[in-house]
Write a protein that holds these residues in place. Structure first.
Motif, PDB file in Angstrom:
ATOM      1  N   GLY A  55      42.789  45.744  47.511  1.00  0.00           N
ATOM      2  CA  GLY A  55      44.170  45.837  47.058  1.00  0.00           C
ATOM      3  C   GLY A  55      45.100  44.811  47.661  1.00  0.00           C
ATOM      4  O   GLY A  55      46.321  44.925  47.540  1.00  0.00           O
ATOM      5  N   GLU A  58      45.925  40.667  43.538  1.00  0.00           N
ATOM      6  CA  GLU A  58      45.920  41.167  42.161  1.00  0.00           C
ATOM      7  C   GLU A  58      44.816  40.433  41.399  1.00  0.00           C
ATOM      8  O   GLU A  58      44.789  39.201  41.345  1.00  0.00           O
ATOM      9  CB  GLU A  58      47.275  40.904  41.498  1.00  0.00           C
ATOM     10  N   HIS A  62      41.919  43.754  35.313  1.00  0.00           N
ATOM     11  CA  HIS A  62      41.418  44.934  36.025  1.00  0.00           C
ATOM     12  C   HIS A  62      40.012  45.339  35.587  1.00  0.00           C
ATOM     13  O   HIS A  62      39.427  46.253  36.164  1.00  0.00           O
ATOM     14  CB  HIS A  62      42.404  46.094  35.871  1.00  0.00           C
ATOM     15  N   SER A  96      35.572  47.446  37.920  1.00  0.00           N
ATOM     16  CA  SER A  96      36.849  48.027  37.493  1.00  0.00           C
ATOM     17  C   SER A  96      37.719  48.223  38.722  1.00  0.00           C
ATOM     18  O   SER A  96      37.282  48.814  39.702  1.00  0.00           O
ATOM     19  CB  SER A  96      36.615  49.375  36.802  1.00  0.00           C
ATOM     20  N   GLY A  98      40.759  50.081  39.493  1.00  0.00           N
ATOM     21  CA  GLY A  98      41.743  51.071  39.091  1.00  0.00           C
ATOM     22  C   GLY A  98      41.854  51.236  37.589  1.00  0.00           C
ATOM     23  O   GLY A  98      42.872  51.727  37.084  1.00  0.00           O
ATOM     24  N   ASP A  99      40.814  50.860  36.847  1.00  0.00           N
ATOM     25  CA  ASP A  99      40.851  50.965  35.379  1.00  0.00           C
ATOM     26  C   ASP A  99      39.829  52.020  34.940  1.00  0.00           C
ATOM     27  O   ASP A  99      39.976  53.186  35.256  1.00  0.00           O
ATOM     28  CB  ASP A  99      40.573  49.581  34.770  1.00  0.00           C
ATOM     29  N   PHE A 101      36.377  54.332  34.811  1.00  0.00           N
ATOM     30  CA  PHE A 101      35.679  54.916  35.954  1.00  0.00           C
ATOM     31  C   PHE A 101      34.312  55.445  35.541  1.00  0.00           C
ATOM     32  O   PHE A 101      33.653  54.889  34.662  1.00  0.00           O
ATOM     33  CB  PHE A 101      36.554  55.976  36.621  1.00  0.00           C
ATOM     34  N   GLN A 209      35.689  56.240  45.151  1.00  0.00           N
ATOM     35  CA  GLN A 209      36.699  57.240  44.805  1.00  0.00           C
ATOM     36  C   GLN A 209      37.307  57.928  46.027  1.00  0.00           C
ATOM     37  O   GLN A 209      38.265  58.671  45.891  1.00  0.00           O
ATOM     38  CB  GLN A 209      36.091  58.281  43.862  1.00  0.00           C
ATOM     39  N   GLU A 222      43.870  57.085  44.988  1.00  0.00           N
ATOM     40  CA  GLU A 222      44.730  57.134  43.798  1.00  0.00           C
ATOM     41  C   GLU A 222      44.177  56.209  42.718  1.00  0.00           C
ATOM     42  O   GLU A 222      44.138  56.561  41.539  1.00  0.00           O
ATOM     43  CB  GLU A 222      46.144  56.703  44.180  1.00  0.00           C
ATOM     44  N   HIS A 223      43.737  55.022  43.133  1.00  0.00           N
ATOM     45  CA  HIS A 223      43.158  54.062  42.180  1.00  0.00           C
ATOM     46  C   HIS A 223      41.676  53.916  42.488  1.00  0.00           C
ATOM     47  O   HIS A 223      41.291  53.340  43.494  1.00  0.00           O
ATOM     48  CB  HIS A 223      43.861  52.702  42.294  1.00  0.00           C
ATOM     49  N   LYS A 224      40.850  54.446  41.595  1.00  0.00           N
ATOM     50  CA  LYS A 224      39.399  54.427  41.809  1.00  0.00           C
ATOM     51  C   LYS A 224      38.798  53.147  41.215  1.00  0.00           C
ATOM     52  O   LYS A 224      39.294  52.612  40.233  1.00  0.00           O
ATOM     53  CB  LYS A 224      38.767  55.668  41.182  1.00  0.00           C
ATOM     54  N   ASN A 225      37.696  52.708  41.831  1.00  0.00           N
ATOM     55  CA  ASN A 225      37.074  51.446  41.426  1.00  0.00           C
ATOM     56  C   ASN A 225      35.617  51.643  41.024  1.00  0.00           C
ATOM     57  O   ASN A 225      34.968  52.596  41.441  1.00  0.00           O
ATOM     58  CB  ASN A 225      37.109  50.430  42.589  1.00  0.00           C
TER      59      ASN A 225
END
Length: 877
Positions: A55, A58, A62, A96, A98-99, A101, A209, A222-225
């Motif tokens: 993070g 950017e 995504h 991914s 945060g897009d 999953f 996650q 909050e934002h999973k990859n």
């Protein structure tokens, strides 16, 4: 299943994920960015994407997909011995940030693997594993995809959970191919997780996650990859129905070329020679891609890895019976099999071949001699019952003969010997020449560093191209790994501003210095760096106090900035001039631009002549005198490439780049600061040219006022020299030549007198001989006598005498030289000057060697010469 070649398989994978909205990104360089100090080389598909997962940067999109070049050497001892180990491989991946999953990753993965449009692997051949507590993944496989429950295996943390200490982590799901019962162990409960070869894992889906806390608990991110990895060569084994990566089409083409060059037939891993065939096949791929990405052979870091791989391949070629050097020829097969997917290989093929040839030639020159020395070490060790080559001996082979210690170990093991690894490491430490190749696990390091202090800060608005002073707001103050609210007099801190005119160190250019001021506050900016777009001002507060949220004035040191700009633009002119004079193969291999001077490293294979250096210098100065305005423009990278702008190979560029253009002469990608008109450079002077590595040269130069200062210094030196020789500047050259000739004549006359005196003393020398074991031993220490004169004395004695061993030492200005000469009749009796000199010189802290009849050595301690003469007597006894 349909047969699929490696290149077709790669394209299928990338095209599939493009159809799912992923950005197809070309493979990142094998060389990690300078900001990542944790890795020597990229060893995993996700490694170049760490800033996106963490993070702190950017991503360009995504959803991304890559086929990433990777190098791993931690299992190098297994390469060639097994069907699947390799140092170079490609890792296919879809990511991914945060897009999408778990649901999309597994469903789309299933589609790619089983659909006839893509891979078309029979569904009944596919198994899956999930983390034991991951009911979500289990249910996706069972209920959404429809995989029979008995083919979904739950495994524990060791197999199906990815984590490194604290921080982002999560479960994973691996996809397996059932190769059939003929590869199995025969147990009724055989399934993925069994140690047999039946089930082959080919695709790992990691679900990041959780955030593991210090107390061992897990918080939902909050934002999973999503991070997946599919080994390209391993997948090709499945699609081509072969058991070994060395049998897939691209590898087999290279292997068969090695077999052709050596005249050895490959026997599918069943013959001893197959190990060498596989090693050469694997290593030449690693070597080609590493050199292509800018790595050069050296004795440390990634350069040492390259040297080790190249020399290991060369040695195994010799074991196969290949005569002479061959790797530069063999690498053509790498270009042939991988050039379409990696056009950089084709663009740089001549450069790659040249570096390989230089290094292989260098190794060939030392291999025979080094092998001979190693054989002596092994023989001596066996005589004394020692089971290992000493650390000092390993270091001598490494330092003098260029043998990677692993090669020494390999060759020693072939003879049933070990090596003293700890002793070698100590020698390396003592010599301050550590290879630095033992880094921490490439996959798991580098997540936490200084960059985390700035990841939540807004990127700085850099205005330094247009202005050298501006008003700005303080948005962060950092000391060590702590964020502060304020800083006061005496504090050394890093200050972040919302806007700055200070250039942050990068692209080979040093950072700006200057001052930050506001009412009652003053801080000197000693350097400026940047991390992920955040500019960091290293400051020493000299007065007052500053708080986060305060406004201040930021002022760059204008005179220093202008000097840096002169040197940076001159670097661009220098590169183009080098290409004009030496050829288009010239490419930047590094640079360092300061206010005092510039340093430019570039690809070239030999020293540059004085004439060519003068041509380069003239071209740059002629261009400066044209007073051409310098143009800078930000444009799309593809547009810049079409215009022919030069780029630094291996550098990571965004979708838009800044192009610096000197019309009708030079155009480069560059984010540095430059003069507005090249006439502002004033003047350009090369001060040195040297080699820094195989295939890499370095030029150091100055511009502007620094040239004037240099000329003043040189004029002063000329004036002093002229005065000392009682002449003027115009007559200095002639006077110096006359004095040198006179000195040479006097020196020759003195040497002749000494030689005559020494020659007349031959009778006295023989009279002083001591009889040892029936041999006449003559020992003598001389002062100020040249070694050539000692050889003359030795030859004179040999003309008339027999049965004589001469051990002479001469001391010239603290330089000590030892010589041993043996009359020819003693050679048949086994007296060997070359062997004697090693032990005699060692007494005085020296070393050397030579032939049986005459040998020479240097020494350090003149006080021990009598002991050295005594050693010679002991040897004859």
């Amino acid at each position: 299943m349909k047969y699929m070649g490696v290149n077709e398989l790669r394209e299928k994978f990338l095209s599939f994920w493009e159809s799912k909205g992923c950005l197809r990104h070309e493979s990142y360089s094998l060389v990690p960015p300078a900001s990542d100090k944790s890795l020597l080389l990229i060893a995993a598909g996700m490694a170049p994407l760490k800033p996106y997962f963490a993070g702190v940067e950017e991503p360009p999109r995504h959803r991304m997909t890559t086929s990433q070049k990777c190098i791993r050497t931690n299992d190098i001892d297994n390469v060639g011995h097994t069907a699947r180990h390799a140092t170079y491989f490609e890792m296919l991946g879809n990511f991914s940030f945060g897009d999408y999953f778990k649901h999309e990753s597994l469903n789309w993965g299933w589609e790619f693997v089983t659909s006839e449009e893509w891979l078309g692997i029979p569904k009944e051949k596919i198994w899956a594993t999930v983390y034991k507590d991951d009911d979500e993944a289990f249910n996706i496989w069972k209920d959404e995809i429809g995989m029979p429950e008995e083919r979904i295996v739950r495994l524990g943390k060791d197999d199906n959970f990815w984590e490194i200490g604290t921080g982002p982590c999560g479960p994973c799901s691996e996809i397996y191919f059932d190769r059939g019962p003929e590869y199995g162990c025969g147990k009724p409960d055989c399934k993925p997780g069994c140690d047999c070869d039946r089930y082959m894992e080919f695709w790992n889906h990691v679900f990041t996650q959780f955030d593991r806390q210090e107390d061992g608990s897990y918080l939902e991110l909050e934002h999973k990859n999503i991070d997946t990895g599919m080994g390209l060569e391993r997948m090709a084994c499945i699609m081509q129905g072969v058991d070994s990566i060395y049998n897939v089409d691209t590898m087999q083409a290279i292997l068969q070329e090695v077999a052709r060059l050596s005249g050895v037939t490959y026997k599918q891993g069943q013959a001893k020679e197959d190990v060498s065939l596989r090693i050469v096949t694997d290593h030449i791929r690693s070597v080609a891609f590493m050199i292509c990405d800018g790595v050069l052979p050296s004795n440390e870091g990634r350069g040492y890895i390259l040297r080790r791989l190249l020399r290991r391949a060369a040695r195994h070629g010799k074991l196969l019976g290949i005569k002479g050097t061959f790797l530069a020829e063999l690498v053509e097969k790498v270009f042939e099999t991988s050039g379409d997917a990696y056009p950089d290989l084709i663009e740089r093929k001549e450069y790659i071949k040249k570096i390989i040839k230089i290094e292989e030639d260098k190794f060939a020159q030392t291999l025979d001699k080094g092998s001979e020395i190693l054989e002596e070490y092994i023989a001596d060790a066996k005589k004394t019952g020692v089971q290992a080559i000493s650390g000092e001996q390993c270091f001598t082979l490494y330092d003098t003969y260029g043998f990677p210690v692993e090669l020494t170990q390999e060759m020693a093991e072939d003879k049933g010997m070990a090596i003293d690894e700890e002793g070698f490491k100590k020698c390396m430490e003592d010599a301050k020449n550590l290879a630095r190749s033992a880094r921490k696990d490439e996959d798991n390091e580098g997540w936490l560093d200084e960059s985390v202090m700035y990841k939540d800060m807004k990127q700085t608005n850099f205005v330094g191209y247009e202005s050298l002073a501006c008003e700005a707001k303080v948005i962060g103050i950092v000391k060590g790994m702590n964020a502060l609210d304020s800083a006061s007099e005496g504090d050394e801190v890093r200050i972040v501003l919302c806007t700055t005119p200070f250039y942050g160190e990068g692209g080979g250019q040093i950072g700006d210095t200057g001052i930050l001021t506001t009412e009652g506050f003053n801080a000197a900016v000693t350097n400026t760096t940047k991390i992920n777009g955040v500019y960091i001002h290293n400051c020493v507060v000299s007065a007052g106090e500053i708080h986060v949220g305060d406004k201040l004035t930021a002022c760059v040191d204008v005179e220093r900035r202008n000097a840096i700009a002169r040197n940076h633009t001159a670097t661009h002119l220098l590169q183009k001039a080098l290409q004009i004079v030496l050829g288009d193969h010239i490419a930047q291999a590094g640079s360092y631009v300061t206010d005092d001077a510039l340093r430019f490293d570039f690809t070239h294979f030999e020293a540059i002549s004085k004439e060519d250096l003068a041509k380069v210098e003239d071209i740059v100065n002629e261009e400066i005198l044209k007073f051409t305005p310098v143009e800078t423009k930000v444009m799309a990278i593809e547009e810049a490439k079409k215009l022919g702008a030069m780029m630094l190979f291996g550098e990571k560029y965004g979708n838009e780049v800044r192009v610096v253009n000197v019309p009708n002469f030079s155009m480069e990608f560059c984010g540095g600061t430059h003069v507005a008109n090249i006439g502002q450079i004033g003047c350009f002077k090369i001060v040195s040219e040297s080699g820094v590595a195989a295939g890499t040269r370095r030029i150091e130069a100055i511009t502007g006022n620094a040239v004037r200062m240099l000329l003043n210094d040189e004029q002063e030196v000329i004036a002093l020299a002229a005065a000392s020789l009682k002449t003027n500047a115009a007559g200095l050259t002639k006077k110096a030549e006359d004095v040198a000739a006179e000195l040479k004549a006097v020196k020759k006359e003195l040497e002749d007198v000494k030689a005559k005196a020494a020659g007349e003393g031959v009778g006295d020398l023989l009279a002083s001989a001591k009889e040892v074991n029936g041999i006449r031993l003559v020992t003598k220490k001389f002062e100020g006598v040249a070694i050539d004169q000692l050889r003359t004395i030795s030859d004179k004695i040999k003309e008339s005498e027999k049965n004589v061993v001469m051990v002479f030492a001469t001391v010239n200005d603290s330089k000590i030289t030892l010589m041993i000469s043996v009359t020819d009749d003693l050679l048949e009796k086994g007296v060997h000057a070359g062997k004697m000199i090693k032990e005699v010189a060692a007494v005085c802290g020296g070393g050397g060697g030579g032939k049986a009849d005459m040998a020479q050595a240097g020494a350090k301690d003149a006080s021990k010469l009598d002991e050295a003469f005594a050693k010679a007597e002991d040897l004859l006894k």
